[in-house]
Write a protein that holds these residues in place. Structure first.
Motif, PDB file in Angstrom:
ATOM      1  N   GLY A 302       0.812  -1.209   0.000  1.00  0.00           N
ATOM      2  CA  GLY A 302       0.000   0.000   0.000  1.00  0.00           C
ATOM      3  C   GLY A 302       0.843   1.254   0.000  1.00  0.00           C
ATOM      4  N   GLU A 303       1.883   1.264   0.838  1.00  0.00           N
ATOM      5  CA  GLU A 303       2.737   2.449   0.909  1.00  0.00           C
ATOM      6  C   GLU A 303       3.426   2.703  -0.427  1.00  0.00           C
ATOM      7  OE1 GLU A 303       6.548   4.156   3.462  1.00  0.00           O
ATOM      8  OE2 GLU A 303       5.290   2.562   4.297  1.00  0.00           O
ATOM      9  N   ARG A 304       3.903   1.644  -1.067  1.00  0.00           N
ATOM     10  CA  ARG A 304       4.565   1.822  -2.360  1.00  0.00           C
ATOM     11  C   ARG A 304       3.592   2.331  -3.416  1.00  0.00           C
ATOM     12  NH1 ARG A 304       7.231  -2.815  -0.324  1.00  0.00           N
ATOM     13  NH2 ARG A 304       5.794  -4.257  -1.371  1.00  0.00           N
ATOM     14  N   ALA A 305       2.366   1.819  -3.393  1.00  0.00           N
ATOM     15  CA  ALA A 305       1.364   2.257  -4.369  1.00  0.00           C
ATOM     16  C   ALA A 305       1.000   3.729  -4.178  1.00  0.00           C
ATOM     17  CB  ALA A 305       0.116   1.385  -4.261  1.00  0.00           C
ATOM     18  N   ILE A 306       0.865   4.147  -2.928  1.00  0.00           N
ATOM     19  CA  ILE A 306       0.529   5.554  -2.643  1.00  0.00           C
ATOM     20  C   ILE A 306       1.660   6.468  -3.103  1.00  0.00           C
ATOM     21  CG2 ILE A 306       0.088   7.225  -0.811  1.00  0.00           C
ATOM     22  CD1 ILE A 306      -1.261   4.877   0.739  1.00  0.00           C
ATOM     23  N   ARG A 307       2.887   6.093  -2.809  1.00  0.00           N
ATOM     24  CA  ARG A 307       4.019   6.932  -3.217  1.00  0.00           C
ATOM     25  C   ARG A 307       4.099   7.033  -4.739  1.00  0.00           C
ATOM     26  NH1 ARG A 307       7.118   8.546   0.829  1.00  0.00           N
ATOM     27  NH2 ARG A 307       7.080   7.400   2.820  1.00  0.00           N
TER      28      ARG A 307
END
Length: 343
Positions: A302-307
């Protein structure tokens, strides 16, 4: 009999009891006990209640209340006959308003439990059993009505009322603590946008705290209930309900760069809507992003997708990484609270 209880000073007992009652967490089959200045309030779910208490043992609701969860000997209610008394075992079920929800594979066992619930002293007259998995874009399922007349009810949660029909909309009472956690952060005057709003379990408490809210959902029936729930809770002037794909709404100039707060509670596919979230986000926006991932790396995807979606237009800061609940073997439902700040 020793049962899980919230122990709270007697002078703070009624306020605490009311919070637990609003969350449907009081074990009604036991009496509330008073001993040496303390009130012992029996509860149904120690894990959920512990989620309402911070690490210092203080209540989310009143920061100066010395409340904690303990096992304590409290008396049975003399007049209360529970389903377990009738069945000889403790059945597993959850309540949504006045509807009891079962998840039983054996139809005969399901009917036996349903009859015991209705024959007990619990004030419940409708029991349904899950007849399918969640399906389709609107995330609804089929139900077998075992006892009672239908699947429509009014669910009460932390001082809010939600009218809904289980056959037409998705609703999970298990997320009550998480919804309350997020709602407690909302301040009057905020602009909050729920991208998958359902009947309004995030939108309505946000609006009650003074936020200007938009709730979007593809499910026409959910949007009808959202509008009804806004009226029911006296916040219709602060709630806009939109029946549409949020990806279309995000292209509307009226909501471009609009939101101070975004809720993305579509955990299996929220990443597919991050481009729209970035379009809706204002100069400084807090995103509550829900995901379901393997326990070995619950937050990373999720964090990678948001960034990837937000940078370099925004500075991305993860403020909270939170496990909401277990979802399946080796899978967890998580939330990332992520702040987007435009350069």
């Amino acid at each position: 009999m020793d049962v899980p209880c919230v122990r709270v000073p007697r002078e703070e007992g009624e306020a605490t009891r009311q919070v637990l009652a609003d969350a449907d967490l009081i074990a009604e089959e036991f009496e509330i006990a008073v001993e040496e200045g303390w009130l012992y309030i029996p509860i149904t779910d120690a894990t959920t209640v512990s989620g309402l208490l911070d690490g210092d043992g203080e209540s989310d609701i009143e920061a100066d209340v010395d409340a904690d969860v303990v096992d304590h000997d409290v008396p049975d209610r003399d007049t209360q006959t529970s389903p377990a008394d009738i069945l000889g075992f403790e059945p597993s079920y959850e309540r949504i308003g006045e509807v009891v929800v079962l998840d039983e594979d054996d139809p005969e066992r399901a009917m036996e439990i349903a009859r015991a619930i209705v024959d007990s002293d619990l004030p419940l007259e409708t029991v349904v059993d899950k007849a399918s998995k969640i399906k389709g874009e609107t995330r609804i399922r089929d139900w077998n009505v075992l006892v009672g007349k239908g699947t429509e009810t009014v669910h009460r949660e932390y001082g809010c009322e939600f009218a809904l029909d289980l056959a037409d909309v998705y609703f999970s009472p298990r997320l009550a603590t998480e919804r309350h956690r997020v709602a407690e952060q909302v301040e009057a005057g905020e602009r909050a946008f729920d991208m998958f709003a359902g009947v309004g379990p995030f939108v309505i408490p946000f609006a009650k705290r003074g936020a200007e809210c938009v709730g979007c959902d593809l499910n026409e029936r959910a949007i009808e209930y959202l509008r009804e729930n806004a009226r029911r809770n006296g916040v219709e002037e602060r709630v806009t309900a939109i029946c549409d794909d949020v990806r279309q709404v995000a292209t509307d100039s009226a909501y471009e760069n609009w939101a101070d707060r975004l809720v993305m509670n579509l955990p299996h596919s929220a990443d597919e809507f991050l481009e729209s979230a970035v379009a809706l986000a204002g100069e400084d926006c807090l995103v509550h992003y829900y995901d379901i991932q393997h326990e070995d790396d619950p937050f990373g995807p999720g964090e990678r997708a948001i960034r990837e979606a937000a940078e370099p237009e925004y500075t991305v800061t993860v403020e909270t990484r939170r496990t909401v609940r277990s979802y399946a073997p080796h899978e967890v439902n998580v939330c990332l609270d992520v702040r987007l700040e435009r350069f």
